[in-house]
Design an enzyme around this catalytic site. Structure first.
Site, PDB file in Angstrom:
ATOM      1  N   SER A  18      50.478  60.067  60.141  1.00  0.00           N
ATOM      2  CA  SER A  18      49.349  59.849  59.229  1.00  0.00           C
ATOM      3  C   SER A  18      49.839  59.194  57.940  1.00  0.00           C
ATOM      4  CB  SER A  18      48.674  61.178  58.890  1.00  0.00           C
ATOM      5  OG  SER A  18      47.854  60.999  57.749  1.00  0.00           O
ATOM      6  N   HIS A  43      48.063  56.596  62.277  1.00  0.00           N
ATOM      7  CA  HIS A  43      46.827  57.345  62.009  1.00  0.00           C
ATOM      8  C   HIS A  43      46.376  57.073  60.574  1.00  0.00           C
ATOM      9  CE1 HIS A  43      44.051  60.727  62.754  1.00  0.00           C
ATOM     10  NE2 HIS A  43      44.270  61.072  61.502  1.00  0.00           N
ATOM     11  N   ASP A  45      43.578  57.941  57.682  1.00  0.00           N
ATOM     12  CA  ASP A  45      42.585  58.923  57.249  1.00  0.00           C
ATOM     13  C   ASP A  45      41.643  58.311  56.223  1.00  0.00           C
ATOM     14  OD1 ASP A  45      43.221  61.363  58.686  1.00  0.00           O
ATOM     15  OD2 ASP A  45      45.165  61.174  57.711  1.00  0.00           O
ATOM     16  N   MET A  47      38.389  58.741  53.937  1.00  0.00           N
ATOM     17  CA  MET A  47      37.570  59.812  53.328  1.00  0.00           C
ATOM     18  C   MET A  47      36.636  59.208  52.280  1.00  0.00           C
ATOM     19  SD  MET A  47      40.494  62.711  52.840  1.00  0.00           S
ATOM     20  CE  MET A  47      41.788  62.948  54.069  1.00  0.00           C
ATOM     21  N   HIS A  76      40.607  57.539  61.608  1.00  0.00           N
ATOM     22  CA  HIS A  76      39.892  58.823  61.576  1.00  0.00           C
ATOM     23  C   HIS A  76      38.881  58.785  60.434  1.00  0.00           C
ATOM     24  CE1 HIS A  76      40.438  63.482  60.833  1.00  0.00           C
ATOM     25  NE2 HIS A  76      39.213  63.169  61.227  1.00  0.00           N
ATOM     26  N   MET A  78      36.366  60.258  58.161  1.00  0.00           N
ATOM     27  CA  MET A  78      35.803  61.497  57.606  1.00  0.00           C
ATOM     28  C   MET A  78      34.703  61.073  56.635  1.00  0.00           C
ATOM     29  SD  MET A  78      39.379  63.543  57.275  1.00  0.00           S
ATOM     30  CE  MET A  78      40.323  62.039  57.514  1.00  0.00           C
ATOM     31  N   MET A 147      40.700  69.260  64.724  1.00  0.00           N
ATOM     32  CA  MET A 147      41.276  69.468  63.386  1.00  0.00           C
ATOM     33  C   MET A 147      41.889  70.862  63.322  1.00  0.00           C
ATOM     34  SD  MET A 147      40.943  66.669  61.836  1.00  0.00           S
ATOM     35  CE  MET A 147      41.745  67.303  60.348  1.00  0.00           C
ATOM     36  N   PHE A 153      42.672  66.893  53.122  1.00  0.00           N
ATOM     37  CA  PHE A 153      43.957  66.796  52.441  1.00  0.00           C
ATOM     38  C   PHE A 153      45.113  66.908  53.430  1.00  0.00           C
ATOM     39  CE2 PHE A 153      40.817  68.335  49.519  1.00  0.00           C
ATOM     40  CZ  PHE A 153      41.025  67.536  48.398  1.00  0.00           C
ATOM     41  N   ASP A 185      45.367  67.355  64.676  1.00  0.00           N
ATOM     42  CA  ASP A 185      45.615  66.792  63.342  1.00  0.00           C
ATOM     43  C   ASP A 185      45.599  67.906  62.300  1.00  0.00           C
ATOM     44  OD1 ASP A 185      45.652  65.198  61.066  1.00  0.00           O
ATOM     45  OD2 ASP A 185      43.751  64.194  61.482  1.00  0.00           O
TER      46      ASP A 185
END
Ligand code: DX5
Ligand code: ZN
Length: 235
Positions: A18, A43, A45, A47, A76, A78, A147, A153, A185
């Protein structure tokens, strides 16, 4: 050319570091470092400060790093209302897109939007969401992302009570979609990876334990790949 998850064998352990744990002032070098160390995918992330209480990066950052890596981008989302961001992320260079079942959009519409855009599809669930929430979509996706921390975080502790959920999803998938990838993850390192792989997970996301490994990224990735022998045979 995109590399979709359907091109990967789900009986193999795949390691997806990540980027959240990288040095953000040197992204190109950091990605090159984990690529050389044996990562299978990267990966990312994403957000929005709404679905989760944190902000990270958007399509311009993905487009910028795309030029510096040949790894497939495992993205991913979010996000609340992920459907409106599918096209921009795929256009920026994402090969695979995972959205959250809790994100508010009709899951079948998001799945269709991701396929139309030309990426492979994953669906994720928060720690409190039961495996049964995915019963209707499991046969329509390439990946399920469990998850093992509350999303938002990096650097949090692995929630061991997610292990039975992984095993349950593996059992459900054996009925409807045996070649699905099960990704985990949050708080994954060489030790917690053993638990999730033995329960049936084959894709390991790891931020802190790879990017910040004291002995370097290659041994850290090797520890994750070494769980291969624990992966149960698929039906
Ligand atoms: C959390 C993210 C994770 C996180 C993992 O919301 O989805 O990908 O970066 O980080 P570690 O491996 O440090 O728990
Ligand atoms: Zn993630």
């Amino acid at each position: 050319m995109k590399k979709l998850l359907s091109e990967f064998d789900s009986r193999r352990i795949l390691v997806a570091p990540s980027l959240l744990a990288a040095d953000f002032s040197r992204l190109a070098e950091e990605i090159q470092r984990i690529e050389e160390a044996g990562a299978d995918l990267l990966h990312l992330d994403i957000m929005d400060g709404h679905f989760v209480p944190n902000l990270t990066m958007g399509p311009p950052v993905i487009a910028a790093i795309r030029k510096h890596s040949s790894l497939p981008f495992d993205t991913h989302l979010m996000l609340t209302d992920p459907i409106q961001y599918v096209k921009p992320f795929v256009a920026a260079g994402s090969d695979h897109i995972t959205f959250h079942i809790e994100s508010g959009n009709d899951p079948l519409a998001v799945i269709a939007a991701i396929r139309d855009a030309g990426a492979s599809v994953g669906v994720s669930l928060r720690p409190r969401t039961p495996a049964s929430a995915l019963a209707k979509v499991l046969d329509k996706v390439d990946l399920v992302l469990v998850m093992s921390v509350e999303p938002g975080f990096g650097g949090q502790s692995f929630m061991a009570d997610m292990v039975p959920k992984i095993a349950e999803l593996r059992r459900m998938a054996n009925e409807t979609n045996p070649r699905i990838h099960i990704e985990v993850d949050g708080g994954i390192d060489g030790e917690t990876a053993k638990l999730v792989v033995a329960a049936g997970a084959n894709m390991l996301v790891a931020g802190t334990s790879v990017f910040r490994a004291e002995d370097g990224a290659a041994p850290a990735i090797e520890r994750l790949h070494a769980t291969q022998k624990l992966l149960p045979a698929q039906e």
